[in-house]
Write a protein that holds these residues in place. Structure first.
Motif, PDB file in Angstrom:
ATOM      1  N   GLY A  11      -3.227  -1.591  -0.453  1.00  0.00           N
ATOM      2  CA  GLY A  11      -4.420  -1.718   0.377  1.00  0.00           C
ATOM      3  C   GLY A  11      -4.290  -2.857   1.368  1.00  0.00           C
ATOM      4  O   GLY A  11      -3.307  -3.599   1.386  1.00  0.00           O
ATOM      5  N   ASP A  12      -5.295  -3.002   2.201  1.00  0.00           N
ATOM      6  CA  ASP A  12      -5.312  -4.008   3.256  1.00  0.00           C
ATOM      7  C   ASP A  12      -5.696  -5.347   2.645  1.00  0.00           C
ATOM      8  O   ASP A  12      -6.869  -5.626   2.411  1.00  0.00           O
ATOM      9  CB  ASP A  12      -6.315  -3.600   4.341  1.00  0.00           C
ATOM     10  CG  ASP A  12      -6.233  -4.510   5.555  1.00  0.00           C
ATOM     11  OD1 ASP A  12      -5.544  -5.537   5.473  1.00  0.00           O
ATOM     12  OD2 ASP A  12      -6.856  -4.183   6.578  1.00  0.00           O
ATOM     13  N   GLN A  45      -0.150   5.972   1.514  1.00  0.00           N
ATOM     14  CA  GLN A  45      -0.387   5.787   2.949  1.00  0.00           C
ATOM     15  C   GLN A  45      -1.283   4.580   3.216  1.00  0.00           C
ATOM     16  O   GLN A  45      -2.225   4.636   4.019  1.00  0.00           O
ATOM     17  CB  GLN A  45      -0.976   7.056   3.570  1.00  0.00           C
ATOM     18  CG  GLN A  45       0.063   8.120   3.884  1.00  0.00           C
ATOM     19  CD  GLN A  45       1.082   7.634   4.911  1.00  0.00           C
ATOM     20  OE1 GLN A  45       0.776   7.426   6.079  1.00  0.00           O
ATOM     21  NE2 GLN A  45       2.325   7.447   4.463  1.00  0.00           N
ATOM     22  N   GLN A  46      -0.948   3.495   2.512  1.00  0.00           N
ATOM     23  CA  GLN A  46      -1.648   2.234   2.674  1.00  0.00           C
ATOM     24  C   GLN A  46      -0.632   1.101   2.665  1.00  0.00           C
ATOM     25  O   GLN A  46       0.470   1.252   2.125  1.00  0.00           O
ATOM     26  CB  GLN A  46      -2.665   2.014   1.547  1.00  0.00           C
ATOM     27  CG  GLN A  46      -3.813   2.998   1.522  1.00  0.00           C
ATOM     28  CD  GLN A  46      -4.861   2.573   0.514  1.00  0.00           C
ATOM     29  OE1 GLN A  46      -5.436   1.485   0.601  1.00  0.00           O
ATOM     30  NE2 GLN A  46      -5.111   3.437  -0.462  1.00  0.00           N
TER      31      GLN A  46
END
Length: 336
Positions: free
Chosen positions: A299-300, A275-276
């Motif tokens: 990740g972001d 969920q990234q």
């Protein structure tokens, strides 16, 4: 005085007759080739079905022999009857679950090739960046309609600018992402890997929640479950939250192409379970054991800072030569 027809007329009639015969022969050859092609297809399908059914008959024979052995040798009756039941059960399953149709890898690859070409031309025409990000939508599939829709709860985001930002999840519903922030503009599409991951979830009881185990499951599914590649070797950098998978023997051709099913499946799987956002990069390699390397950063990873006006203008100029006759939402005419 001779009554023979002029030589030119005779030659023209002969040429017309030859053309007529040639056309008729070609039509007949086409018909014969069509019939032969259909015959070969039917024969290939029967051969594949016959292979499964021979296996079923073999298992049935072994089950029957084990059953007879149980009658003849009472001391080993329990073991032999168990083998008989197992053999007959597998025989029934194999016979009745024999696939009626087979889709070759070549057919699937050609079907995907059209999608890859469309995506590549769209990106080139709109002057988008080379980045590929797989972003979770606002809700997980099980929280929305039960099957996640066509995108499976993940959208492929191709940003307009190289120094990009991630749009909000509610901006991912439409194809064109047009926001006040220049860095968040681009396009989003349903990924090819979404349907594959839905199938993957039906194959495993519970996908792993930890990155190393999940990467191993996804790589194994590519080889054993979907048979999309001959070999997939995963490596995980836990600290950097990066998954690297070496691919060899892709049955869908070059993996570097736009939203390739192999790379898309890996990226969608990581984005869904973690969920990234997942940033995807695919490269070729000179290694004899590996044809392609898929790198997924979890990740972001968006670029920091704001773009200045000059950078925005330079990025927009990349599409100046492609705008004629085309509406581009983030162009000068469509910019809010």
């Amino acid at each position: 005085m001779s009554n023979s027809p002029p030589t030119s007329t005779v030659e023209e009639d002969s040429d017309q007759q030859a053309e007529t015969i040639s056309a008729e022969e070609l039509a007949a050859q086409v018909e014969l080739l069509t019939e032969e092609n259909q015959r070969l297809r039917d024969e290939y399908r029967r051969a594949r079905q016959a292979s499964h059914r021979r296996t079923a008959l073999g298992m049935a024979g072994l089950g029957t022999l084990a059953g007879l052995g149980g009658i003849l040798f009472p001391s080993s009756q329990s073991v032999l009857f168990a083998l008989a039941g197992t053999g007959l059960f597998i025989a029934v399953l194999t016979y009745f679950l024999t696939p009626e149709q087979f889709v070759s890898a070549a057919v699937g690859e050609r079907t995907y090739a059209a999608h890859a070409k469309t995506g590549a031309e769209l990106i080139d025409s709109l002057g988008l960046s080379e980045h590929r990000l797989y972003l979770p939508t606002e809700k997980r599939p099980e929280e929305s309609d039960g099957n996640g829709g066509i995108d499976g709860g993940i959208r492929l985001f191709v940003p307009h600018h190289r120094e990009y930002g991630l749009p909000d999840s509610n901006q991912l519903k439409s194809m064109f992402v047009v926001t006040a922030d220049e860095r968040q503009r681009g396009i989003t599409l349903p990924p090819t890997g979404a349907g594959l991951f839905d199938e993957f979830e039906s194959m495993v009881d519970d996908p792993a929640s930890e990155l190393p185990e999940l990467a191993a499951q996804l790589a194994d599914a590519l080889v054993e479950g979907f048979e999309l590649v001959e070999n997939a070797t995963p490596e995980v950098d836990i600290d950097g939250e990066q998954v690297t998978i070496g691919i060899s023997g892709s049955r869908y051709g070059g993996v570097k192409r736009f939203d390739h099913p192999v790379a898309s499946f890996i990226a969608v799987g990581l984005a869904r379970e973690m969920q990234q956002p997942v940033t995807l990069e695919t490269t070729t390699t000179d290694d004899d054991r590996t044809d392609y390397v898929i790198r997924c950063s979890v990740g972001d990873n968006q670029a920091d800072g704001q773009m200045d006006n000059q950078a925005i203008e330079q990025a927009d100029n990349r599409v100046d030569g492609r705008r004629r006759g085309m509406f581009i939402p983030w162009s000068d005419d469509g910019r809010s």
